[in-house]
Each structure stands twice: as C-alpha cells, then as structure tokens.
Design an enzyme around this catalytic site. Structure first.
Site, PDB file in Angstrom:
ATOM      1  N   CYS A   1       0.833  -1.203   0.000  1.00 54.73           N
ATOM      2  CA  CYS A   1       0.000   0.000   0.000  1.00 54.73           C
ATOM      3  C   CYS A   1       0.874   1.263   0.000  1.00 54.73           C
ATOM      4  CB  CYS A   1      -0.994  -0.038   1.157  1.00 54.73           C
ATOM      5  SG  CYS A   1      -2.342   1.169   0.960  1.00 54.73           S
TER       6      CYS A   1
ATOM      7  N   HIS B   1      -3.876  -4.146  -0.348  1.00 54.15           N
ATOM      8  CA  HIS B   1      -3.467  -4.742   0.926  1.00 54.15           C
ATOM      9  C   HIS B   1      -3.426  -6.255   0.774  1.00 54.15           C
ATOM     10  CE1 HIS B   1      -3.493  -1.265   3.663  1.00 54.15           C
ATOM     11  NE2 HIS B   1      -4.437  -0.786   2.882  1.00 54.15           N
TER      12      HIS B   1
ATOM     13  N   GLU C   1      -2.514  -8.326   2.930  1.00 53.08           N
ATOM     14  CA  GLU C   1      -2.936  -8.936   4.186  1.00 53.08           C
ATOM     15  C   GLU C   1      -4.447  -8.947   4.351  1.00 53.08           C
ATOM     16  OE1 GLU C   1      -2.831  -4.574   5.209  1.00 53.08           O
ATOM     17  OE2 GLU C   1      -1.747  -5.934   3.865  1.00 53.08           O
TER      18      GLU C   1
END
Length: 218
Positions: free
Chosen positions: A89, A198, A200
């Site tokens: 990001c 992102h 994650e």
C-alpha cells in the site's frame, strides 16, 4: 532453515494483520519463518526478507521512515545486496520518486514515477467515488513474474486508496487493476516489489502472493 522476516514499522502500517498474514501464508506453504515488526535498522540488516507496510499519507509515511536511525540507508544496502523486499500500500507508494499528497514529497526513488491524485470516471463520464475502496480485479502483465504464480486475470484483491502511480516505467508494472481506466496494482524490478492493494486483507489471493514472496529467489 527458518527465514527471518523484518516487517518495518514506519509508524503507519497495519502491522498486526501483516504479521498474521505472513504467518498464515508460511504455514500453508510449509515455509518456516520468524517474522517480527521492527524499527531497528540492525534487525533489518540481519533479515532474509523485508516487508515495508504503510497506511495513511505518503508524506507521513516517509517522515516516519526517515525518523528511524539508519533505516533508509540500511534498506538500500540490503536491496543492493539482493535481499527481497515487498512494499504494501503506502509502503509501495513511497518506493516511487515522489508523492503529491499534502504537497510534493520526495520518495525513496526505487521505482520510476510519482504518486498522484486519482480522478477516475465511469463509462458515462461521471466521477467515481474516492477512495477506491473494496475488491477489484487484477490483470497481470504479459511475461509473468514469480510473485504472481497461481494468480489469474480477474482474481480479486482489496484496495483502499485515492492516489496512484503515474509516469511509471512500463517494465516495472507487474499488474494493473481498472478503476475508471488502468491503475497500477503491482510494481517490481530486480529484488523489490510492491502492491498498491493490501495483501494482508486480500484473502486467498493475498496469501498466495505472500507465499510466492517467501519462495521468491530474484
């Protein structure tokens, strides 16, 4: 052999989620790792792989990184030595030459281009909402890349951003998404790479990319 993963904390990352995703990806792939958040350049110097997360504004993330003693110089030395690095990001954005959020701010200059405000428009010419927030498809560039092994055109990742890479070098773009036109989603050159989205928060696709990163031998 256990890989040491340094997750750099510039003061703006979603660090607990990044650690959980790394641990999950490593477990699923059967790769032993020891991942830890750090603000210590010595820990980065000893790492086998480096992750650079970031959230919020480009300028704040750069200030936070620059405030960590010897961190930028250590990162650049590790990159020069061939250590794989993944930006996430805003951590990906600060790899560019400069950012235009809250004024012009020099970036790390590891990839070409600058991070500029998005101005997306739909097919009817009406502005699209900003930030781009939510799931969007990935379009891997021709030629493939180790980080994209198993990622198919149309797979979804989770984006939250109002600024994007412009003036880039086409050879450094590994994948795009579409939001009122093509938007850079993944960049890379040599042993560094970055995702605008992102990883994650990107479920199976994000875990696959993280596992690919742990296997990556640039």
């Amino acid at each position: 052999m256990t890989q040491r993963i340094a997750v750099v904390d510039p003061g703006s990352g979603n660090l607990a989620s990044v650690l959980r995703a790394l641990d999950r990806a490593a477990a699923d792939a059967g790769i032993p790792i020891a991942a830890a958040v750090t603000r210590d350049a010595a820990a980065v110097a000893a790492a086998d792989r480096i992750v650079l997360p970031g959230q919020g504004a480009f300028a704040a993330c750069m200030r936070g990184l620059a405030a960590l003693p010897d961190m930028i110089g250590t990162l650049e030395a590790r990159i020069a030595a061939g250590t794989p690095l993944l930006g996430i990001c805003v951590g990906m954005q600060i790899m560019a030459e400069r950012g235009l959020e809250h004024g012009a701010t020099p970036g790390l200059g590891w990839i070409g281009g600058e991070i500029a405000p998005m101005a997306p428009r739909g097919p009817d010419g009406a502005p699209l909402p900003l930030p781009q927030m939510g799931w969007n498809t990935l379009d891997p560039a021709a030629g493939g890349h180790a980080l994209l092994t198993g990622i198919r055109p149309g797979d979804h990742a989770y984006f939250v951003h109002s600024y994007a890479l412009t003036g880039y070098k086409p050879a450094e773009v590994l994948a795009t998404t579409d939001y009122g036109g093509p938007v850079v989603a993944i960049v890379g050159r040599g042993n560094i790479a970055g995702t605008q989205f992102h990883v994650e928060k990107s479920a199976a696709v994000g875990l696959r990319i993280l596992a690919n990163f742990l296997r990556w031998a640039p």
